[in-house]
Design an enzyme around this catalytic site. Structure first.
Site, PDB file in Angstrom:
ATOM      1  N   CYS A   1       0.834  -1.268  -0.053  1.00 51.91           N
ATOM      2  CA  CYS A   1       0.131   0.123   0.081  1.00 51.91           C
ATOM      3  C   CYS A   1       0.985   1.188  -0.106  1.00 51.91           C
ATOM      4  O   CYS A   1       2.078   1.186   0.260  1.00 51.91           O
ATOM      5  CB  CYS A   1      -0.841  -0.094   1.221  1.00 51.91           C
ATOM      6  SG  CYS A   1      -0.264   0.057   2.846  1.00 51.91           S
TER       7      CYS A   1
ATOM      8  N   CYS B   1       3.560   1.688   2.844  1.00 51.24           N
ATOM      9  CA  CYS B   1       4.780   1.025   2.366  1.00 51.24           C
ATOM     10  C   CYS B   1       5.624   1.892   1.643  1.00 51.24           C
ATOM     11  O   CYS B   1       7.033   1.705   1.914  1.00 51.24           O
ATOM     12  CB  CYS B   1       4.444  -0.425   1.667  1.00 51.24           C
ATOM     13  SG  CYS B   1       3.538  -1.516   2.206  1.00 51.24           S
TER      14      CYS B   1
ATOM     15  N   ASP C   1       4.304  16.386 -38.080  1.00 53.33           N
ATOM     16  CA  ASP C   1       5.005  17.116 -39.214  1.00 53.33           C
ATOM     17  C   ASP C   1       5.079  16.327 -40.432  1.00 53.33           C
ATOM     18  O   ASP C   1       5.413  16.960 -41.659  1.00 53.33           O
ATOM     19  CB  ASP C   1       6.520  17.314 -38.727  1.00 53.33           C
ATOM     20  CG  ASP C   1       7.101  16.018 -38.455  1.00 53.33           C
ATOM     21  OD1 ASP C   1       6.496  14.884 -38.270  1.00 53.33           O
ATOM     22  OD2 ASP C   1       8.338  15.699 -38.247  1.00 53.33           O
TER      23      ASP C   1
END
Length: 497
Positions: free
Chosen positions: A14, A17, A428
């Site tokens: 989580c 951590c 381009d």
């Protein structure tokens, strides 16, 4: 001297951590900045120490392991094989076993809407829930204990405390009934909560694997071997040796035959051929390469044989830099993620305090132990902060991974976060908007010829050719289900002699 180091981190569950690992890394004196990503399970560390890289890496790994997690150095060229465990508590088999044991516990609840009121004996509930709680769910106890020892909580600690309370309350109620069959048992709650969290972890792991497919696809552009020429003199007797690509060093001479991928960045010493560089430029037009031309590793050789002087190999090649670019974009945190991490670091302690306060209030004010425990268990389990810490990095991984799959490389997470403000995208040239290889779209027969006859003859002529235009014709013929004129090649061969 500034150094950038990437480490693999295992065991994080989580956002708490993440905060703990970052805190441990920042305590190392030479570390200038550290960023840990939960979704990719990687840490990016910038150090300002001029010492040996190996010594600094070892110091960082020790700091991470001291905080309760596993760490290793990322190595793209020499990946160690994964050791298969006899039984992986994080694998599919463990999840299937948890579902199999939990299903009988929850089945009576599913039958109640149809007027079927059955209940398993208490001893059966105990036998089904116990292996889920203490064997399959041992991963939550281990991870929660490590978090507790490092001075902070995590999602696993919430799951371990909540399910243990439900399991312990069930034992207490069972003992009070003189080991009979009381209705107030909550073995199914403890088992089902662990099973659902395991299911969430399994789905999360699958999502991580899918979002790294783009990097895997880029890595497959590297051929496994290269044709090394040991002699620096080319004549009719020149031979080559097939060696692993990791053994090629700058200055080596490499032979590339028609239809093979270029193994290294380098310069053409001899030969002439057309190269498909769409993996780098997106252009379908083949690029003619002759002596002194630059070539890029991962591009596809056409119909000619090339002798190449290796320059950029391994981590210094253009393809390796592209892979690092994608990985960096997935690992870096978006600005909003840093805010989420700050909130998450205080989330688990706050939830535990709220659960304790709720228990004390319910027990002393309402005077009911069972209600107090159940309310506290609900707070602990429902408030798991995994989604809070995983949602943003998982979204970044999915976005950058999907883009890389289509040849779009995103600079960093901040650029991705700001992309929603883009109103106009200008290209381009049209070549960057193609599928990356030539394709026959249509054929018009003249002078009374049948289209199928022309396609069949063209198919026969192009068979065995590695030229991209030939492959386009072959694919067109197969798509039209037209057979090649197999005798055409042999007749032309005889005519040539």
């Amino acid at each position: 001297m500034q150094q950038n180091i990437i480490l693999d981190i295992k065991g994080m569950t989580c956002a708490s951590c993440v905060a703990r690992v970052e805190k441990a890394l920042l305590k190392v004196p030479s570390v200038d900045a550290a960023s840990v990503n939960l979704a990719t399970e990687k840490a990016q560390i910038r150090t300002m120490d001029g010492g040996l890289v190996g010594d600094i890496q070892q110091t960082l790994i020790q700091a991470i392991e001291k905080s309760g997690y596993e760490a290793s150095v990322v190595d793209h060229q020499h990946q160690a094989p994964v050791k298969k465990k006899i039984f992986d508590l994080h694998g599919t088999a463990a999840l299937v076993m948890a579902i199999f044991l939990s299903a009988p516990l929850i089945l009576p609840m599913l039958l109640m809407p149809w007027g079927v009121h059955v209940m398993l004996p208490a001893v059966a509930q105990f036998l089904l829930a116990t292996p889920v709680q203490f064997v399959l769910g041992s991963r939550f106890y281990v991870a929660g204990f490590k978090g507790l020892m490092s001075g902070s909580g995590n999602m696993d600690l919430l799951v371990a405390i909540g399910t243990s309370a439900a399991y312990g309350l069930s034992l207490y109620q069972w003992q009070r009934s003189n080991w009979g069959n009381p209705h107030e048992l909550y073995f199914e709650s403890a088992a089902v909560v662990i099973t659902l969290v395991m299911l969430g972890k399994w789905l999360e792991k699958r999502a991580k694997q899918e979002t790294t497919e783009a990097i895997t696809a880029l890595q497959t552009l590297w051929p496994e071997s290269a044709k090394l020429i040991s002699s620096k003199k080319i004549d009719l007797n020149t031979t080559y040796q097939e060696v692993p690509i990791a053994q090629i060093i700058p200055g080596d001479w490499v032979m590339v035959l028609p239809g093979e991928r270029i193994p290294v960045d380098g310069v053409v010493l001899e030969g002439r051929s057309e190269l498909d560089e769409s993996m780098l430029t997106g252009e379908t037009q083949l690029i003619l390469k002759a002596v002194h031309s630059k070539v890029t590793g991962g591009s596809m050789n056409g119909s000619g044989r090339l002798l190449i002087l290796a320059e950029g190999v391994g981590e210094e090649s253009t393809l390796a830099k592209m892979i690092r670019l994608v990985e960096d974009a997935q690992a870096l945190k978006a600005p909003i993620q840093r805010l989420v991490d700050q909130v998450s670091s205080w989330f688990v302690p706050a939830v535990v305090l709220i659960a304790i306060g709720n228990f004390l209030f319910s027990f002393f004010y309402l005077g009911h132990l069972e209600t107090a425990v159940l309310h506290s268990v609900a707070i602990l389990v429902i408030a798991c902060p995994c989604a809070l810490g995983l949602a943003t990095p998982a979204a970044i991984m999915a976005g950058t991974g999907a883009a890389a799959k289509y040849g779009i490389l995103i600079k960093d997470a901040q650029a991705l976060e700001l992309a929603h403000r883009v109103n106009i995208v200008a290209f381009d040239k049209t070549g960057t908007l193609t599928i990356g290889h030539p394709r026959v779209l249509g054929l018009h027969a003249l002078d009374g010829y049948q289209e199928s006859d022309l396609v069949s003859m063209a198919y026969g002529l192009q068979m065995g050719s590695e030229h991209p235009l030939a492959k386009a014709m072959i694919y067109f013929s197969v798509e039209k289900k037209i057979e090649p004129v197999a005798l055409l090649i042999s007749k032309l061969h005889c005519f040539a002699h």
